[in-house]
Design an enzyme around this catalytic site. Structure first.
Site, PDB file in Angstrom:
ATOM      1  N   GLU A   1      35.191  43.865  24.491  1.00 38.09           N
ATOM      2  CA  GLU A   1      34.621  42.788  25.307  1.00 38.09           C
ATOM      3  C   GLU A   1      33.241  43.163  25.837  1.00 38.09           C
ATOM      4  OE1 GLU A   1      37.753  43.779  25.476  1.00 38.09           O
ATOM      5  OE2 GLU A   1      38.890  41.986  24.917  1.00 38.09           O
TER       6      GLU A   1
ATOM      7  N   GLN B   1      38.920  36.549  24.488  1.00 40.78           N
ATOM      8  CA  GLN B   1      40.099  35.803  24.030  1.00 40.78           C
ATOM      9  C   GLN B   1      40.822  35.063  25.173  1.00 40.78           C
ATOM     10  OE1 GLN B   1      42.715  38.216  21.426  1.00 40.78           O
ATOM     11  NE2 GLN B   1      41.884  36.857  19.865  1.00 40.78           N
ATOM     12  N   PHE B   2      40.886  35.682  26.320  1.00 37.94           N
ATOM     13  CA  PHE B   2      41.496  35.073  27.506  1.00 37.94           C
ATOM     14  C   PHE B   2      40.675  35.515  28.718  1.00 37.94           C
ATOM     15  CE2 PHE B   2      44.947  35.496  24.510  1.00 37.94           C
ATOM     16  CZ  PHE B   2      45.681  34.324  24.662  1.00 37.94           C
ATOM     17  N   ALA B   3      40.664  34.685  29.746  1.00 41.17           N
ATOM     18  CA  ALA B   3      39.948  35.065  30.971  1.00 41.17           C
ATOM     19  C   ALA B   3      40.446  36.410  31.488  1.00 41.17           C
ATOM     20  CB  ALA B   3      40.136  33.996  32.039  1.00 41.17           C
ATOM     21  N   ASP B   4      41.744  36.675  31.267  1.00 44.99           N
ATOM     22  CA  ASP B   4      42.332  37.945  31.720  1.00 44.99           C
ATOM     23  C   ASP B   4      41.637  39.149  31.087  1.00 44.99           C
ATOM     24  OD1 ASP B   4      45.313  36.946  32.822  1.00 44.99           O
ATOM     25  OD2 ASP B   4      44.370  35.685  31.312  1.00 44.99           O
TER      26      ASP B   4
ATOM     27  N   ILE C   1      38.328  39.287  30.414  1.00 38.77           N
ATOM     28  CA  ILE C   1      36.882  39.294  30.651  1.00 38.77           C
ATOM     29  C   ILE C   1      36.472  40.580  31.377  1.00 38.77           C
ATOM     30  CG2 ILE C   1      36.830  38.167  32.930  1.00 38.77           C
ATOM     31  CD1 ILE C   1      34.438  36.508  31.877  1.00 38.77           C
TER      32      ILE C   1
ATOM     33  N   PRO D   1      36.778  43.895  30.945  1.00 37.03           N
ATOM     34  CA  PRO D   1      35.986  44.942  30.283  1.00 37.03           C
ATOM     35  C   PRO D   1      34.554  44.487  29.956  1.00 37.03           C
ATOM     36  CG  PRO D   1      38.118  44.648  29.195  1.00 37.03           C
ATOM     37  CD  PRO D   1      37.964  43.516  30.161  1.00 37.03           C
TER      38      PRO D   1
ATOM     39  N   HIS E   1      47.875  36.231  30.657  1.00 32.07           N
ATOM     40  CA  HIS E   1      47.326  35.131  29.857  1.00 32.07           C
ATOM     41  C   HIS E   1      47.231  33.864  30.690  1.00 32.07           C
ATOM     42  CE1 HIS E   1      49.036  37.971  26.953  1.00 32.07           C
ATOM     43  NE2 HIS E   1      48.065  37.582  26.154  1.00 32.07           N
TER      44      HIS E   1
END
Ligand SMILES: Cc1ncc(C[n+]2csc(CCOP(=O)(O)OP(=O)(O)O)c2C)c(N)n1
Ligand SMILES: [Mg+2]
Length: 700
Positions: A423, A445-448, A450, A452, A492
Site C-alpha cells: 500500500e 483494497q479496503f479502507a482497513d 489504507i 500502510p 473489512h
C-alpha cells in the site's frame, strides 16, 4: 589509486554543459568540494546564526555526491536526502541559494522558507528535476521509484518525449534509512519492473548515534542480493575519480538498458549528524574518519595531475570569498511575509461548475460500482496519461469488487495492472508518476488497509505542493472501498474519514449515488491535487434494503461536479406548526436519513456533503439556520470524529439560530466492528436508531 592510468581523457559533464578534459573536471570538482567544506566550516563558526534552523552537511560524503550531481542531465530526476548539499552544488545550485534555505528566507528557491536546509525541490528547465523531499528517512525511495515507473510507462505506451539520451531517476539514501520497510517496497518494484533508476546508498555506518553493528544484519551490498535484477557496485565513495567512473558506468547502463542499479558508496561522516546532534557528544571514531577525508584525496590527485599549487590556491581563495559574500547577502535577504504562509495549499482546479447531463433520457439506472467504472473507462479512452493500478485490478479479476473489470482487457496490461501487496508503494508512487506528467488512479483494497499507505499519503503526497512552494502538485486519485456491509467484520468494514480529513493538502470525496460518483471521479481526475475517493461498498450494488437510490441513471460523458458542493437530498420548509430539523450526512448516512425521514411528516431536510474536503460550509449553515435543529450523522464512532468536529463548527457558526444542541449520531465508540451480525448491528447506526434520535431532538 594511480589516477594517471585511468582512461578518462575527455568527459562530459552537465555542470559545465560541455566536453571538458579530466584535469578541468578535477578542478571543477575540487572547486565544488572546497565550497562544501568552506560552507560547513562557516556554518559551524557562525552557529549562533546558522543553528536557528537545524541543518546537516555533506562533509565526508562530498566525492560521491559531486560525482553524481555533475553527471545528471536536465531530463533526469534526482532525490537527494538531507545530507546531500554536495549533490546540489554538483547540479549547479549556488551557495547563496543553499544559504537562503539554510536561513529559511523568502527567496529560498526550493520552498520559500518552508522547509529545512538541503530539502530541495526544483523544477527549472535546464536543471535536473527534484520532487519535494521530506525528512522521513527512506521515504523518498517510493516516490522516486514512482518517477522511474512513470518514465518506463511513458516509453512503453509511446508517449515519452523523444530525447537523444533517455532520462533516469536517482534516489539517494543514507545507509541506515535502508532498513525502513518502505525502502524494500521500492527495491521490489524497481527489480520486478526493471525500472530506470539508480539508488545511491551513502554508507557512513552511522544512524545518528547507533552504529552499523547495532542496527543491521547485513550491509546494503549483501541486502541487494535478495532483489533479483538490481545490479550493485560497491565503492570507496571518498575517491572522486572512482566515484565518477562508477556513476558514469551506471548511468550509461540505466539510460540504455532501462534497468535498476545501486551504488553502495562507503564514506566517513566528518561533521555533526546535524547542527542539533553534535559529534563530540558520542563519536569515538573521528580521528580514524579524518584519515579518509575526500577533500585531501582530491587535493593529492590534483598534484598527481600536475595542477599547480598556485592554481589550487586561487580556487580556494575565490571560493572562500564567494561563500563569505553569499552568506552575508543571505543574512540580508528578506524573510517570508506572514501572508506567504497561505500560498500554495492547493493548486487551483479548473473544475468549478457542474456541467454535462446528470440524467440523460432513455437510460435505465446503473449501479454505483459501474458508474465509477464507466467514468474511468471514459477518462482512460481520452487520456493516454491515465493509468490504473492496485491489488487485483488487473485482467484476471478487475478488482475484488469488480470495480475495474474490463479495463485491462480494453486498455492493456501496461495501463491497468496488479501491484504486489504494497500500500505504501501504491500511494506514494503517485508522487513520481504525477511528476512526469501522468495521471495515476490507484486503489487500496479496503479502507482497513489504507494504514500502510498512510505514511506516504501524509509525509509525501499531501505536502508536496505546499512544501515545494507550488512547484510539485500531486495529481492522483486514490480509490478506497469503505464502510460496513453485511458482516464484513473488523478488517473489512472500517471507516477512516476522520483520519483522512485530518490530513491537510488532500481532497476527499464520499459520494452516495452513482451519478455523484461519476461526476466527482471526473472532477478528481482534472484536479491537480491529490484526491481520495471513498466509495461505500454497501452502496456499490444497492443490495442493502433502502439503498436503491444509490443506483442512478448514468450521467453523460461531459458530466462533472465541482468539489465542495453539497447535494440537497430532501428539502423541507421551516414550519410554524411543527419543529423541523436538518440532517447533515454523507455515504450510507444518506440512506439511514432518507428512510428515517419517511416516519416524519415534512419535518426533515437532508444534505449530503458529497465531499468532506473541501466542505460546503455555506450550504450546511444555511440549512441549519433554516431549521434551528441539526443532526450530523456518520457511520464512524462518534468521539473525536470528523462529524463531531463538524458539529462544533456548526455550533460556533449557527449558535444564535439553534433551538437544540447539535447532535452527532454515529457508531458506538468501540475499537472494531465485530463480525457477528447482531454485534455489528449493535455497534452501527441504522434507520431505527436515527428515528429515536430525531424524535428526541424535535422535542426541544
Ligand atoms: C522516519 C524517520 N525516522 C526517524 C528519523 C530521525 N532521523 C533523522 S536522520 C536519522 C539517521 C539516518 O541515518 P542514515 O540514513 O544512515 O543517514 P546519515 O544521517 O547517516 O547520513 C534518523 C533516525 C527520521 N528523520 N525519519
Ligand atoms: Mg548513516
Amino acid at each position: 589509486m594511480n589516477v594517471k592510468c585511468l582512461n578518462m581523457e575527455m568527459t562530459k559533464t552537465h555542470f559545465l554543459n560541455k566536453e571538458i578534459s579530466l584535469t578541468d573536471l578535477l578542478k571543477s570538482a575540487y572547486r565544488l568540494m572546497f565550497t562544501a567544506k568552506t560552507m560547513t566550516d562557516l556554518f559551524e563558526k557562525e552557529k549562533k546564526i546558522t543553528s536557528k534552523y537545524v541543518h546537516a552537511t555533506s562533509r565526508g560524503h562530498e566525492a560521491i555526491q559531486l560525482a553524481l550531481g555533475m553527471q545528471l542531465l536536465p531530463q533526469d530526476f534526482v532525490s537527494p536526502y538531507y545530507r546531500d548539499d554536495s549533490i546540489l552544488l554538483g547540479i549547479g545550485i549556488t551557495p547563496y541559494e543553499l544559504m537562503l534555505q539554510l536561513l529559511a528566507k523568502r527567496d529560498d528557491p526550493f520552498s520559500g522558507g518552508r522547509t529545512y536546509y538541503a530539502h530541495p525541490s526544483l523544477r527549472r528547465d535546464d536543471f535536473p528535476k527534484i520532487i519535494h523531499q521530506s525528512s522521513g528517512t527512506g521515504m523518498q525511495a517510493i516516490p522516486t521509484t514512482g518517477i522511474a515507473m512513470g518514465m518506463k510507462y511513458k516509453e512503453e505506451t509511446g508517449i515519452a518525449e523523444n530525447l537523444d539520451e533517455k532520462p533516469i531517476a536517482v534516489c539517494s539514501l543514507g545507509d541506515a534509512s535502508c532498513t525502513e520497510g518502505e525502502v524494500s517496497e521500492a527495491f521490489q518494484m524497481a527489480a520486478l519492473k526493471q525500472l530506470p533508476i539508480l539508488y545511491l546508498v551513502q554508507d557512513n555506518e552511522w544512524d545518528i548515534s547507533a552504529s552499523a553493528d547495532e542496527i543491521r544484519a547485513q550491509d546494503i551490498t549483501q541486502y541487494m542480493q535478495g532483489f533479483n535484477g538490481i545490479e550493485t557496485r560497491t565503492i570507496d565513495g571518498t575517491d572522486f575519480i572512482k566515484s565518477y567512473e562508477t556513476v558514469k558506468e551506471c548511468i550509461k547502463i540505466i539510460r540504455e538498458e532501462r534497468r535498476a542499479m545501486l551504488i553502495h558508496a562507503k564514506v566517513p561522516l566528518l561533521n555533526h549528524h546535524t547542527s542539533g546532534v553534535r559529534k563530540e557528544w558520542y563519536r569515538d571514531d573521528l580521528e580514524e574518519c579524518a584519515k579518509n577525508d575526500p577533500l585531501i584525496k582530491l587535493r593529492n590527485q590534483l598534484s598527481e595531475f600536475s595542477i599547480e599549487d598556485s592554481e589550487v590556491e586561487t580556487i580556494e581563495k575565490e571560493v572562500a570569498e564567494l561563500v563569505r559574500t553569499d552568506f552575508e547577502n543571505a543574512i540580508l535577504a528578506e524573510d517570508p511575509k506572514p501572508e506567504d504562509a497561505y500560498k500554495h495549499d492547493f493548486a487551483p482546479t479548473p473544475i468549478t461548475e457542474e456541467k454535462g447531463e446528470r440524467s440523460p433520457s432513455g437510460k435505465i439506472p446503473t449501479v454505483m460500482v459501474d458508474c465509477a467504472l464507466f467514468a474511468i473507462r471514459e477518462l482512460m479512452a481520452k487520456h493516454p496519461e491515465a493509468l490504473l493500478y492496485g491489488q487485483d485490478v488487473g485482467l484476471r479479476l478487475g478488482g475484488v469488487f469488480r470495480e475495474a473489470i474490463t479495463l485491462a482487457a480494453q486498455f492493456g496490461e501496461k495501463r491497468v495492472f496488479n501491484t504486489p501487496i504494497q500500500e505504501a508503494f501504491i500511494v506514494g508512487s503517485t508522487v513520481g508518476m504525477s511528476a512526469v506528467g501522468l495521471k495515476p488512479i490507484v486503489e487500496v483494497q479496503f479502507a482497513d488497509y489504507i494504514w500502510p499507505g498512510l505514511n506516504q499519503l501524509f509525509t509525501e503526497v499531501s505536502r508536496s505542493y505546499y512544501l515545494s512552494n507550488g512547484k510539485w502538485p500531486v495529481s492522483m486519485i486514490l480509490r478506497v472501498p469503505i464502510g460496513a456491509y453485511g458482516s464484513g467484520g473488523p478488517y473489512h468494514s472500517s471507516s477512516v474519514e476522520s483520519v483522512l480529513t485530518n490530513i491537510k493538502g488532500i481532497k476527499i470525496a464520499y459520494p452516495s449515488t452513482g451519478a455523484d460518483l461519476k461526476g466527482l471521479m471526473k472532477a478528481a481526475f482534472y484536479d491537480p491535487n491529490p484526491v481520495v475517493m471513498l466509495e461505500h461498498k454497501g452502496l456499490y450494488w444497492s443490495k442493502i434494503e433502502g439503498t436503491e437510490n444509490a443506483k442512478t441513471i448514468e450521467p453523460d460523458e461531459e458530466y462533472i461536479i465541482p468539489f465542495g458542493k453539497a447535494r440537497e437530498v430532501l428539502l423541507c420548509e421551516n414550519r410554524q406548526d411543527k419543529p423541523t430539523l436538518t440532517i447533515i450526512t454523507y455515504g450510507m448516512g444518506v440512506y439511514w436519513a432518507s428512510n428515517a425521514a419517511k416516519e416524519f411528516n415534512n419535518q426533515i431536510e437532508i444534505i449530503d456533503l458529497r465531499t468532506l474536503a473541501p466542505l460546503d460550509e455555506n450550504r450546511i449553515f444555511e440549512s441549519v439556520k433554516k431549521h434551528n435543529r441539526c443532526i450530523v450523522l456518520t457511520e464512524e464512532p462518534v468521539n473525536n470524529s470528523f462529524a463531531q468536529s463538524l458539529a462544533a463548527r456548526i455550533s460556533e457558526n449557527c449558535f444564535r439560530h439553534l433551538d437544540a444542541p447539535v447532535k452527532v449520531v454515529g457508531a458506538k465508540d468501540l475499537p472494531a466492528i465485530p463480525i457477528n451480525s447482531e454485534l455489528e448491528k449493535e455497534m452501527l447506526p441504522n434507520t431505527q436508531k436515527l428515528i429515536k434520535e430525531i424524535e428526541q431532538l424535535l422535542k426541544y
